[in-house]
Design a protein around this motif. Structure first.
Motif, short mmCIF file in Angstrom:
data_model
loop_
_atom_site.label_atom_id
_atom_site.label_comp_id
_atom_site.label_asym_id
_atom_site.label_seq_id
_atom_site.Cartn_x
_atom_site.Cartn_y
_atom_site.Cartn_z
N SER A 841 0.82 -1.22 0.00
CA SER A 841 0.00 0.00 0.00
C SER A 841 0.85 1.26 0.00
CB SER A 841 -0.94 -0.01 1.21
OG SER A 841 -0.19 -0.03 2.42
N THR A 842 2.07 1.16 0.50
CA THR A 842 2.97 2.31 0.52
C THR A 842 3.65 2.53 -0.83
OG1 THR A 842 3.41 1.98 2.87
CG2 THR A 842 4.98 3.34 1.65
N ASN A 843 3.96 1.45 -1.52
CA ASN A 843 4.78 1.56 -2.73
C ASN A 843 3.99 1.48 -4.04
OD1 ASN A 843 7.87 1.41 -1.89
ND2 ASN A 843 6.71 0.10 -0.49
N PHE A 844 2.70 1.13 -3.97
CA PHE A 844 1.92 1.04 -5.19
C PHE A 844 0.62 1.83 -5.01
CE2 PHE A 844 4.54 -2.13 -7.20
CZ PHE A 844 5.12 -2.79 -6.14
N LYS A 845 0.47 2.90 -5.77
CA LYS A 845 -0.68 3.79 -5.61
C LYS A 845 -1.99 3.05 -5.77
CE LYS A 845 1.68 8.00 -7.15
NZ LYS A 845 1.70 9.10 -8.16
N GLU A 846 -2.05 2.13 -6.75
CA GLU A 846 -3.31 1.45 -7.02
C GLU A 846 -3.73 0.50 -5.92
OE1 GLU A 846 -0.04 -1.05 -8.98
OE2 GLU A 846 -0.49 1.07 -8.55
N LEU A 847 -2.81 0.23 -4.96
CA LEU A 847 -3.12 -0.71 -3.88
C LEU A 847 -3.40 -0.01 -2.55
CD1 LEU A 847 -0.48 -3.51 -4.64
CD2 LEU A 847 -2.87 -3.39 -5.38
N ARG A 848 -3.41 1.29 -2.56
CA ARG A 848 -3.64 2.03 -1.32
C ARG A 848 -5.11 1.94 -0.89
NH1 ARG A 848 0.04 7.40 -2.75
NH2 ARG A 848 2.06 6.30 -2.72
N ASN A 849 -5.27 1.95 0.45
CA ASN A 849 -6.60 1.96 1.07
C ASN A 849 -7.43 0.71 0.75
OD1 ASN A 849 -6.09 4.61 2.11
ND2 ASN A 849 -6.63 5.46 0.09
#
Length: 959
Positions: A841-849
């Motif tokens: 979630s920190t390193n891939f925008k599409e995986l945040r939240n």
């Protein structure tokens, strides 16, 4: 088997290479190229008559006629090349100790794709892209230098050496070429000069050297295309009927065609009847037939296990008769008994049936299930005896070559369908010049029964359904594709044409090729300027077995006695492999000029093989200066689809110390002067700066601990004791040499480092050094905390850390073992662990939240290794301790006086357990088997040992 190639080529000029005017060769002038070839063929014939010549290590298995037929001396011989010394004397430059030469190791990671017409012209089990090799050759050599490759494979090193003189190719690497031939690197600094280098190539395999010869020899492209067109026309007229099929026939038309065929009408004449609707087969899919374990009904795998809608292959499928579920593993094979027209005897083979035909009518493609005419045509072809020679030899004993014996595939010709064998033999007979022959052999894997039909790709028609056999095996899949060999040959001709047009600058006098073992090289001492080696690695590939089919057609086989390999059939373990590789590196060391460089491309996931290669390199006398990555981008089938395969190869850079150091060391080895002379010389061979992108990297080879390890290795190889300890060495380094960011430099080097350091965004991060099992675990923990990763991602970084720092006495556990015993891998089910969730979630925008059970998050987390939380770490530690104690028990029971290789972690765990049990005798017993230096330098071991001795002495006094 032998003599067939001789019938084709004996005393005939190579039409597509023939020069009409005077030809210069090794200082001699000939009327034309045919005269040149005739002259040297006679010289080679005389050598072949000498019994001593045939005793050279690695001399291939073949008749004089076949060897002469395949050879084009003095540039290529299908045996040890007796003209090598003349080649080097004519083209090489004598070693001049006074001539200035200094090169840092090529320390940058290299990435080169495989999508190049030259690279793709001919397939082989493993290949390094020639453009990747060019970067190393340009770095280490100058125009006119001689490059040696003792495991040349398809000869990419020779192509690379020649293309160093081609402006367009050099500039395609991102370099700039000035008008005077000076080459500038990406930073604008001059580092080499434009100009072809000479290459000496060698391989144990006749198939490999024949491909290498064709890759490195200029050809008249128009003449080649003209001859290839002739072959296609002639073979099409003779054999095209074998690929005929009816296109949407009426019932009457189908019945008529079958009846005429059964009545004995010539099928060639029948398929020329324009009153019937004919199509041309592109490929036929064949399916295994199994026997149901419940009712013995035959099950056609294609019908029962392939979902035609999705293109997926089912792991479990149902019997069409009893409807019970089964799998490939639980079913038995169905069998067929038939006459083998080549062997002239009845044979029993596992049953396969045609299930799908892809064919063309004009420019349009169609598909159908085989009809009764297709079945009858295959049957009639099956009983047809070849008009021309076909190798009918038994597959050799081997770990790979006889894997299909259980299914009745026992001889070379069994790897072809009967139809394809007949057509292949016709093309082979007609292809009476090397470029056509190599075009045919270069594509032979896709025309064998080992070719895989991929149902999913069958659905996705734009990608094509057919792939060659799984790399590195002779496995025949349950669904294989019988391709039209006329189409294959035409495709290979087109590929070869593209290669020839892109290699127009090649000159045959620039390369010399030999077929022999690299354990004995008929080259004078100190005669070559650079070594690039891509050797076999342990049990990765069974080269001689994989090449056997090709070589059977050539009539010359690999001599396996000197094959560097781990192979049960050949009774070669890692020990024999290491021994042969050491002999090869000793020869390479002998022929290399002092002060010059060796590059070894390494590709293996086993630590034992990595250790064997490094040991062989250092035992030969080379000093390792750098390990970098080589990314060939397009991985093999295994590298793409499995988590244990490694996509990036490693490149070892090592040098042969100059003669001055050796002479000085002989005088000063027993004094401190010898220590500092070696370190001063070694530092001069190391890279000043190493960068990855815009970031500076720590240079492990400049670490004081690594320098001491190198010093010890140097002294041990020269049979001297190091005249100082580690602490004294560290103190001496600090007094004599400047250090920067934990690295040691010469005074003349530090200014270059400081200049780059000032412009860098951050100092290089010093890695945790992996010297033993404990530090390896620490490094993995540090790495995975920062970046939870897959096995491939970990392996490339981890292998570079091992380099030369690993303690010589310590057994090197495999990476997968370290991971399994100390870390966890997310396998998909359940919530994504907190550490993985945080990292992704920190390193891939599409995986945040995303929630921890989100499918997208779970997919990205799959197969990543991570550091376990404390509760799970306890369980892992218990499991690990049990494994270590089992290892320790084997040390205790070992009969030898000293343990040469062992796991320190196992000894530590065993001492701890014995101490807790007050079993002091075991501690003392095992301690005596450990080298004293190791025991004394490990604080935990010495603590337990001293205490155990004290307790035993106390018990003795009390008694």
């Amino acid at each position: 088997m032998h003599g067939k190639m001789g019938d084709l080529f004996e005393n005939e000029p190579l039409d597509d290479r023939r020069a009409t005017g005077p030809v210069e060769c090794l200082g001699l002038t000939f009327e034309n190229d045919a005269a040149r070839r005739a002259f040297f063929l006679e010289k080679l014939r005389e050598k072949l008559a000498d019994p001593e010549f045939r005793k050279i290590e690695g001399f291939p298995i073949g008749s004089d006629a076949d060897i002469l037929a395949l050879s084009d001396p003095p540039y290529y011989t299908a045996c040890p090349n007796p003209f090598l010394e003349e080649f080097l004397r004519h083209h090489g430059k004598p070693w001049d100790p006074a001539a200035p030469y200094h090169k840092e190791p090529f320390a940058a990671d290299v990435s080169e794709g495989k999508n190049d017409p030259i690279y793709n012209a001919h397939s082989y089990h493993t290949k390094v892209p020639h453009k990747a090799i060019m970067r190393y050759i340009l770095h280490y050599t100058e125009p006119g230098d001689v490059v040696f490759d003792g495991f040349c494979g398809t000869g990419m090193t020779g192509v690379a050496a020649q293309l160093c003189g081609d402006v367009r190719t050099v500039e395609s690497l991102g370099y700039r070429v000035l008008g005077d031939g000076v080459i500038l690197d990406q930073s604008g600094q001059p580092f080499s000069r434009l100009g072809a280098r000479y290459a000496v190539l060698n391989d144990l395999s006749p198939a490999a050297t024949f491909i290498a010869y064709n890759y490195n020899t200029p050809v008249d492209v128009r003449a080649f295309e003209r001859e290839a067109g002739r072959i296609l026309r002639e073979v099409e007229a003779e054999c095209g009927w074998m690929y005929a099929t009816l296109h949407k026939p009426t019932a009457a038309q189908l019945a008529e065609a079958v009846a005429r065929l059964n009545d004995g009408e010539d099928p060639k004449k029948l398929t020329q009847d324009t009153a019937l609707p004919w199509g041309r087969i592109n490929y036929t899919v064949w399916s295994d037939v199994f026997s149901c374990p419940h009712c013995a009904t035959e099950i056609v795998f294609w019908d029962a296990a392939v979902d035609k809608t999705t293109g997926s292959v089912l792991e479990r499928f149902s019997c069409p008769q009893c409807q019970k579920e089964t799998t490939k593993r639980t079913t038995g094979r169905a069998w067929t008994t038939k006459l083998d027209p080549i062997l002239g005897q009845m044979i029993r083979q596992s049953k396969q049936v045609p299930v799908l035909i892809n064919y063309s009518v004009g420019s349009k493609r169609f598909e159908k299930s085989p009809d009764s005419f297709d079945v009858e045509l295959v049957r009639s072809i099956g009983s047809k005896k070849p008009e021309y020679w076909v190798p009918s030899v038994r597959m050799p004993e081997g770990d790979e070559a006889r894997r299909n014996d259980d299914s009745g595939i026992t001889h070379v010709h069994h790897f072809f369908s009967q139809r394809n064998m007949l057509v292949f033999s016709e093309i082979f007979r007609s292809a009476d010049f090397p470029s056509a022959k190599i075009s045919l052999l270069g594509g032979y894997t896709v025309g064998l029964k080992t070719a895989r039909f991929l149902p999913l790709r069958w659905v996705q028609k734009d990608t094509g359904p057919m792939k060659p056999h799984t790399a590195g095996t002779l496995y025949i899949p349950s669904l294989n594709g019988e391709q039209n060999w006329l189409n294959i040959f035409q495709s290979r001709v087109e590929s070869t044409s593209r290669q020839l047009r892109n290699s127009s600058t090649l000159r045959w006098e620039s390369v010399q090729i030999s077929t022999a073992s690299s354990t004995v090289i008929s080259s004078p001492c100190c005669s070559v300027d650079y070594l690039f080696l891509d050797p076999p690695f342990g049990s990765n590939l069974m080269y001689s077995e994989l090449n056997f089919i090709q070589e059977s057609w050539l009539g010359i086989l690999t001599n396996i006695k000197e094959e560097a390999i781990e192979n049960k059939t050949q009774e070669k373990t890692i020990t024999e492999y290491r021994k042969i590789m050491t002999e090869c590196f000793i020869e390479a060391y002998r022929i290399l000029k002092p002060g010059r460089w060796l590059t070894v491309e390494f590709s293996n996931t086993k630590a034992s093989v990595w250790n064997a290669i490094q040991s062989a390199i250092q035992s030969a006398g080379f000093v390792i200066a750098n390990v970098s990555a080589l990314d060939k981008q397009q991985g093999s089938f295994k590298a793409v689809t499995t988590t244990t395969a490694v996509k990036q190869d490693l490149v070892i850079s090592a040098y042969k110390p100059n003669g001055g150091l050796e002479e000085r060391f002989a005088r000063t080895a027993k004094s401190e002067a010898g220590v500092w002379d070696f370190i001063r010389t070694h530092l001069g061979y190391l890279a000043n700066v190493k960068s990855k992108g815009e970031e500076m990297e720590f240079i492990p080879e400049r670490d004081p601990r690594i320098l001491f390890d190198q010093l010890v290795a140097w002294y041990v190889r020269h049979n001297f004791d190091v005249p100082m300890g580690s602490a004294e060495f560290q103190e001496g380094l600090n007094q004599r040499f400047p250090t920067r960011d934990g690295m040691v430099f010469l005074e003349s080097q530090v200014a270059d480092y400081d200049r780059v350091r000032e412009k860098a965004k951050a100092p290089p991060q010093r890695s945790l050094f992996v010297t033993d099992e404990r530090s390896a675990i620490d490094w993995l923990r540090h790495f995975l905390k920062k970046k939870p990763s897959t096995y491939q991602e970990i392996h490339t970084e981890f292998m570079q850390q091992l380099n030369i720092a690993w303690k010589s006495h310590e057994t090197r556990p495999e990476l997968d073992e370290l991971l399994a015993q100390n870390f966890l891998q997310y396998d998909g089910p359940g919530d994504v662990p907190a550490q993985l969730h945080s990292y992704l979630s920190t390193n891939f925008k599409e995986l945040r939240n995303l929630e921890k059970d989100d499918p997208n998050l779970r997919e990205r987390a799959r197969e990543r290794w991570y550091v376990p939380d404390p509760n799970k770490a306890i369980d892992l530690e218990k499991l690990r301790e049990r494994t270590l104690l089992k290892e320790f028990e084997s040390y205790r029971q070992a009969q030898q006086r000293r343990l040469k290789l062992f796991r320190l972690e196992a000894v530590r765990a065993g001492f701890k357990k014995a101490w807790q049990a007050r079993d002091f005798a075991t501690i003392i017993e095992v301690a005596k088997k450990i080298p004293e230096a190791v025991l004394e330098e490990d604080p935990k071991l010495i603590m337990w040992y001293d205490q155990a001795v004290n307790r035993v002495e106390e018990q003795g006094r009390e008694a």
